[in-house]
Design a protein around this motif. Structure first.
Motif, PDB file in Angstrom:
ATOM      1  N   VAL A 134      -0.047  12.463  20.852  1.00  0.00           N
ATOM      2  CA  VAL A 134      -0.275  13.762  20.241  1.00  0.00           C
ATOM      3  C   VAL A 134       0.753  14.715  20.837  1.00  0.00           C
ATOM      4  N   VAL A 135       1.528  15.349  19.967  1.00  0.00           N
ATOM      5  CA  VAL A 135       2.628  16.225  20.395  1.00  0.00           C
ATOM      6  C   VAL A 135       2.282  17.662  20.049  1.00  0.00           C
ATOM      7  N   SER A 136       2.475  18.540  21.024  1.00  0.00           N
ATOM      8  CA  SER A 136       2.141  19.951  20.828  1.00  0.00           C
ATOM      9  C   SER A 136       3.335  20.816  21.178  1.00  0.00           C
ATOM     10  N   LEU A 137       3.701  21.707  20.271  1.00  0.00           N
ATOM     11  CA  LEU A 137       4.761  22.683  20.518  1.00  0.00           C
ATOM     12  C   LEU A 137       4.123  24.044  20.766  1.00  0.00           C
ATOM     13  N   THR A 138       4.488  24.656  21.869  1.00  0.00           N
ATOM     14  CA  THR A 138       3.867  25.915  22.241  1.00  0.00           C
ATOM     15  C   THR A 138       4.919  26.999  22.450  1.00  0.00           C
ATOM     16  N   ARG A 139       4.476  28.222  22.214  1.00  0.00           N
ATOM     17  CA  ARG A 139       5.245  29.398  22.623  1.00  0.00           C
ATOM     18  C   ARG A 139       4.381  30.122  23.634  1.00  0.00           C
ATOM     19  N   GLY A 140       4.819  30.162  24.890  1.00  0.00           N
ATOM     20  CA  GLY A 140       3.940  30.613  25.955  1.00  0.00           C
ATOM     21  C   GLY A 140       2.919  29.518  26.195  1.00  0.00           C
TER      22      GLY A 140
END
Length: 299
Positions: free
Chosen positions: A198-204
């Motif tokens: 499971v891949v998650s892209l975050t800002r902050g």
């Protein structure tokens, strides 16, 4: 009156006057057998040692998964250690010594298994009952208990119920979490590893989107908005959708470099970012990763 006359004999069995017809007699005696432990007393010792553990294990069965189950497992672990100590000092009949020692050893192993099952695994949603199902200590306690039963020493102990491992998965490319996307960027994730991810892209600390990628496949997320993103990924087996975590073989990592998406106008149209990330480590790869604590993975 019977008078027994003893004559001293030499090695040849003749009397000292040489007549050779003397007889000798000596009282024969055999050592008295060492008194063994009363089987009834040992049965009582077994019941006394195991009764608190039996109550604790029944509480494990009744407990709901979560904090209540963790607490019950902790109490049962301590009770198993106490029971082992009691058996190690119990007076035991000769025919039960080996099995009594084996039961005490198996209970110490069970104590460790119960404690391991309740260990805080962070975001890895491991089921304690599944963990116990894979513990050899339960089988060992059951087997040695059966042998004591066969010798006439009942073992009153209710072992906790267990569960078989599950193998839940999402469809490849399923969005686990998604915000409104309105950009032009495109991200392809190639999962050449042997585990789902499971891949998650975050800002902050806030995830922009999180996507499920099955092992040996790739998935593409479109309409990624411009910006710099930290890329986290977790891999493992058996996805628990409610807890948003794998339940077995969990690992948590992030790419050391951020993923940047940018859209610009150029002569004749628009230029936007297209990126591909490979989760499998490859020779010559230019993206490095770092293990992160489970609680750092964005939820």
């Amino acid at each position: 009156m019977l008078v027994l006359s003893l004559a001293a004999c030499d090695a040849a069995g003749t009397d000292r006057d040489g007549t050779g017809d003397a007889s000798s007699a000596s009282p024969s005696s055999s050592p008295s057998p060492t008194p063994t432990v009363d089987p009834a007393a040992y049965r009582q010792a077994l019941d006394t040692a195991l009764s608190p553990l039996d109550s604790s294990l029944r509480a494990v069965d009744r407990a709901r998964e979560g904090g209540a189950l963790n607490e019950a497992l902790g109490r049962a672990s301590a009770a198993a250690t106490d029971a082992a100590t009691a058996l190690e000092t119990a007076r035991t009949p000769d025919d039960a010594v080996v099995e009594n020692t084996g039961l005490a050893s198996s209970l110490r192993d069970l104590s460790r298994s119960l404690d391991d099952a309740r260990a805080d695994r962070g975001r890895c949603a491991t089921s304690p009952r599944v963990e116990l199902g894979g513990a050899g200590s339960l089988t060992s306690v059951r087997d040695v208990g059966a042998r004591l039963e066969a010798l006439g020493y009942p073992v009153h102990l209710t072992l906790p119920r267990t569960e078989k491992p599950k193998h839940r998965r999402l469809g490849n490319g399923t969005m686990v979490k998604d915000s409104r996307r309105s950009g032009l960027g495109r991200l392809t994730i190639d999962n050449g590893t042997s585990s789902d991810a499971v891949v998650s892209l975050t800002r902050g600390k806030k995830p922009a989107f999180t996507v499920y990628v099955r092992k040996g496949t790739s998935a593409t997320v479109r309409r990624v908005e411009d910006g710099s993103y930290t890329v986290y990924f977790t891999s493992g087996e058996d996805w628990n959708a409610a807890k948003k975590s794998f339940t077995r073989e969990c690992s948590f990592q992030k790419f050391d470099d951020e993923a940047g998406f940018r859209t610009v106008s150029v002569t004749g149209g628009t230029q936007y970012t297209v990126l591909t990330f490979s989760l499998a480590k490859t020779v010559g790869g230019n993206a490095t990763t770092t293990e992160v604590p489970a609680d750092e993975f964005p939820s």
